[in-house]
Design an enzyme around this catalytic site. Structure first.
Site, short mmCIF file in Angstrom:
data_model
loop_
_atom_site.label_atom_id
_atom_site.label_comp_id
_atom_site.label_asym_id
_atom_site.label_seq_id
_atom_site.Cartn_x
_atom_site.Cartn_y
_atom_site.Cartn_z
N SER A 73 0.83 -1.20 0.00
CA SER A 73 0.00 0.00 0.00
C SER A 73 0.88 1.26 0.00
O SER A 73 1.86 1.33 -0.73
CB SER A 73 -0.94 -0.06 1.21
OG SER A 73 -2.02 0.82 1.07
N ASP A 123 -6.21 -4.07 -1.89
CA ASP A 123 -5.07 -3.64 -1.08
C ASP A 123 -4.36 -4.85 -0.49
O ASP A 123 -4.98 -5.71 0.13
CB ASP A 123 -5.57 -2.71 0.03
CG ASP A 123 -4.45 -2.05 0.81
OD1 ASP A 123 -3.61 -2.76 1.38
OD2 ASP A 123 -4.42 -0.80 0.85
#
Length: 292
Positions: free
Chosen positions: A39, A196
């Site tokens: 991320s 994610d």
């Protein structure tokens, strides 16, 4: 000193990692051969590798200063974005990686984590389950390494930033590692739905090599049951975790507070200096905990 480094995700909180890195990199010759990241931690890691950490802070402060809201409800029935975060991140990648993936050649191998839902879980269902796990983990789970998504069948895969052939591929890989609808659009990588990478594990140790050596793990959340700096033996490796010494003033998806950016950076710098004192105390170790 450290053969490998892990960058946890955390949105704006990853500014802390920049401050920490600035304080310790030169002092301990922090030049790992592998970085495993996820991320926003992946974005920060890439920028630090090419020496653009300070430029990243300037960019973030600038856009946070002009961005008035985190949600623009007035755009709900227009072509404009309701959530500004995706465009801010995309534009930052384009601006800060101005030399493209070529700038990452010759530095540590950067491995970015992406979550893949199970094949039986249809797109919208995967997004729903992924969102529940993601936000529940952020709000309630106090484990260093989450297992909830793995039990549901999600898998975390790692992709080398150095394998990107052009700027479009690098941008898409970084954004894929941060794919968190509704803050970002739905994304696909290699024809597969992705989310994610932090949904499976926001501290992506799965991207590490198993070779003997030392690993530095930079967290972005505050785990009150653990010391600020601690080591754990994992097979033939010694993992050194470092976490913020206090709750950070910046929030994961709050892109409106430029003052919190500097406050978070300064906390990172102070925590870096504190960790240096521990590492240089002669034992080259922080508080020792039992093996994971």
């Amino acid at each position: 000193m450290f053969d490998q480094v892990v960058f946890a995700g955390g949105g704006g909180r990853c500014i802390w990692q920049i401050g920490f890195w600035e304080s310790v990199a030169d002092e301990v010759d922090l030049s790992p051969r592998v970085i495993s990241a996820v991320s926003a931690g992946g974005l920060v890691a890439g920028l630090l590798l090419i020496g653009r950490g300070r430029e990243a802070v300037k960019y973030v402060r600038s856009v946070f200063d002009t961005n008035r809201k985190n949600i623009y409800w007035g755009n709900l029935f227009t072509q404009e974005a309701v959530f500004p975060q995706y465009a801010i991140c995309r534009d930052g990648i384009r601006q800060l990686f101005d030399k493209g993936p070529q700038a990452l050649q010759g530095v540590a191998e950067l491995r970015l984590a992406v979550s893949h839902p199970p094949s039986w879980m249809y797109g919208p269902l995967a997004l729903t389950f992924g969102a529940v796990v993601y936000y529940a983990d952020k709000g309630f789970t106090r484990n260093l390494h989450s297992t909830a998504a793995t039990k549901l069948g999600f898998r975390q895969n790692f992709y080398r930033a150095q394998d990107c052939k052009n700027m479009d591929e690098l941008e898409h890989l970084i954004l894929s590692s941060s794919c968190t609808p509704p803050f970002t659009p739905r994304l696909h990588l290699n024809g597969r739905e992705i989310l994610d990478g932090g949904i499976v594990d926001n501290v992506p140790v799965g991207g590490l090599d198993s070779n003997e050596g030392r690993v530095l793990i930079l967290l972005t959340s505050r785990f009150r049951d653990f010391p600020d700096c601690f080591t754990q033996r994992q097979g033939s490796q010694l993992w050194t975790y470092v976490q913020p010494s206090q709750s950070l003033p910046i929030k994961v998806w709050d892109f409106t507070n430029p003052d919190a950016v500097i406050e978070t950076l300064e906390i990172g710098r102070a925590d870096g200096r504190a960790t240096l004192r521990k590492l240089k105390s002669g034992t080259y170790s922080c508080s020792a905990l039992q093996t994971l």
